[in-house]
Write an enzyme that holds these catalytic residues in place. Structure first.
Site, PDB file in Angstrom:
ATOM      1  N   ILE A 121       0.832  -1.197   0.000  1.00 40.25           N
ATOM      2  CA  ILE A 121       0.000   0.000   0.000  1.00 40.25           C
ATOM      3  C   ILE A 121       0.869   1.250   0.000  1.00 40.25           C
ATOM      4  O   ILE A 121       1.994   1.227   0.522  1.00 40.25           O
ATOM      5  CB  ILE A 121      -0.973  -0.025   1.215  1.00 40.25           C
ATOM      6  CG1 ILE A 121      -1.924   1.177   1.215  1.00 40.25           C
ATOM      7  CG2 ILE A 121      -0.235  -0.178   2.522  1.00 40.25           C
ATOM      8  CD1 ILE A 121      -3.051   1.080   2.246  1.00 40.25           C
ATOM      9  N   CYS A 122       0.362   2.321  -0.600  1.00 32.77           N
ATOM     10  CA  CYS A 122       0.972   3.647  -0.585  1.00 32.77           C
ATOM     11  C   CYS A 122       2.263   3.680  -1.401  1.00 32.77           C
ATOM     12  O   CYS A 122       2.253   3.432  -2.589  1.00 32.77           O
ATOM     13  CB  CYS A 122       1.173   4.100   0.861  1.00 32.77           C
ATOM     14  SG  CYS A 122       1.538   5.838   1.082  1.00 32.77           S
ATOM     15  N   ALA A 123       3.384   3.953  -0.768  1.00 32.74           N
ATOM     16  CA  ALA A 123       4.671   3.986  -1.467  1.00 32.74           C
ATOM     17  C   ALA A 123       5.216   2.582  -1.723  1.00 32.74           C
ATOM     18  O   ALA A 123       6.017   2.382  -2.637  1.00 32.74           O
ATOM     19  CB  ALA A 123       5.686   4.796  -0.669  1.00 32.74           C
ATOM     20  N   SER A 154      -2.593  -0.803  -3.116  1.00 32.88           N
ATOM     21  CA  SER A 154      -3.498   0.261  -2.707  1.00 32.88           C
ATOM     22  C   SER A 154      -2.741   1.579  -2.711  1.00 32.88           C
ATOM     23  O   SER A 154      -1.511   1.597  -2.652  1.00 32.88           O
ATOM     24  CB  SER A 154      -4.063  -0.055  -1.322  1.00 32.88           C
ATOM     25  OG  SER A 154      -5.082   0.851  -0.973  1.00 32.88           O
TER      26      SER A 154
END
Length: 184
Positions: free
Chosen positions: A102-104, A152
């Protein structure tokens, strides 16, 4: 019963690590938090210190259905720098078991390993070029599942990301039960 490992490195995004732990445990999934640091105490990007359940040297990833990499910086970069974790992620993916980030972390942790090559994926805004350079197709959605890879885009997507993880491991009925239980 499904089993998942969530990896913690200094600088992890707290909501992206704790939300999946909470929601997957509500679904009956055995979730273990794993420190990749020399200590069980790992400090997140916003100064929250969490005591991991175990250390990376003490797990057998072969028994996991899912490996999860939270984002946050420098957390995702610290995950990427861990050669032991990189090998675990490659092997998990090559055997067809679930890998999630998720994210980075999709861009910073998974992309350099070739895990996203030929896959649709999402990540934190501004990191899309890294996905493209790794052979992935960026999709502007909160959560993207392509085969055994689930990605995500950021902290606000921690709940839908967690529900997608539950659905992958336990089916849509279990995911729906958890979602309704938290009034989603």
């Amino acid at each position: 019963m499904a089993k998942a490992y969530i990896f913690l490195a200094d600088g992890f995004e707290e909501i992206e690590a704790i939300t999946p732990v909470d929601l997957m445990r509500r679904a009956g999934i055995t979730v273990t938090t794993v420190s990749i640091t020399p200590l069980k105490e790992v400090t997140g990007a916003n100064g929250v210190t969490v005591v991991a359940d175990t250390m990376i040297t003490d797990i057998d990833p072969a028994d996991a259905d899912l490996l999860v990499c939270p984002g946050g910086m420098p957390g995702a970069a610290n995950l990427a720098a861990c050669t032991e974790l990189s090998e675990m992620l490659r092997k998990q993916h090559s055997t067809g078991r679930y890998v999630a980030a998720i994210c980075a972390a999709p861009a910073v942790t998974l992309a350099p390993l070739g895990i996203l090559s030929g896959k649709k994926a999402t990540c934190y805004p501004g990191l899309e070029k890294t996905l493209a350079q790794a052979g992935a197709t960026h999709v502007s959605e909160r959560v993207v599942r392509d085969g055994n890879v689930i990605t995500s885009n950021g902290p606000s997507s921690a709940i839908p990301f967690s529900i997608a993880l539950i659905e992958a491991l336990c089916g849509s009925a279990a995911a729906g039960n958890v979602a309704s239980g938290i009034l989603l």
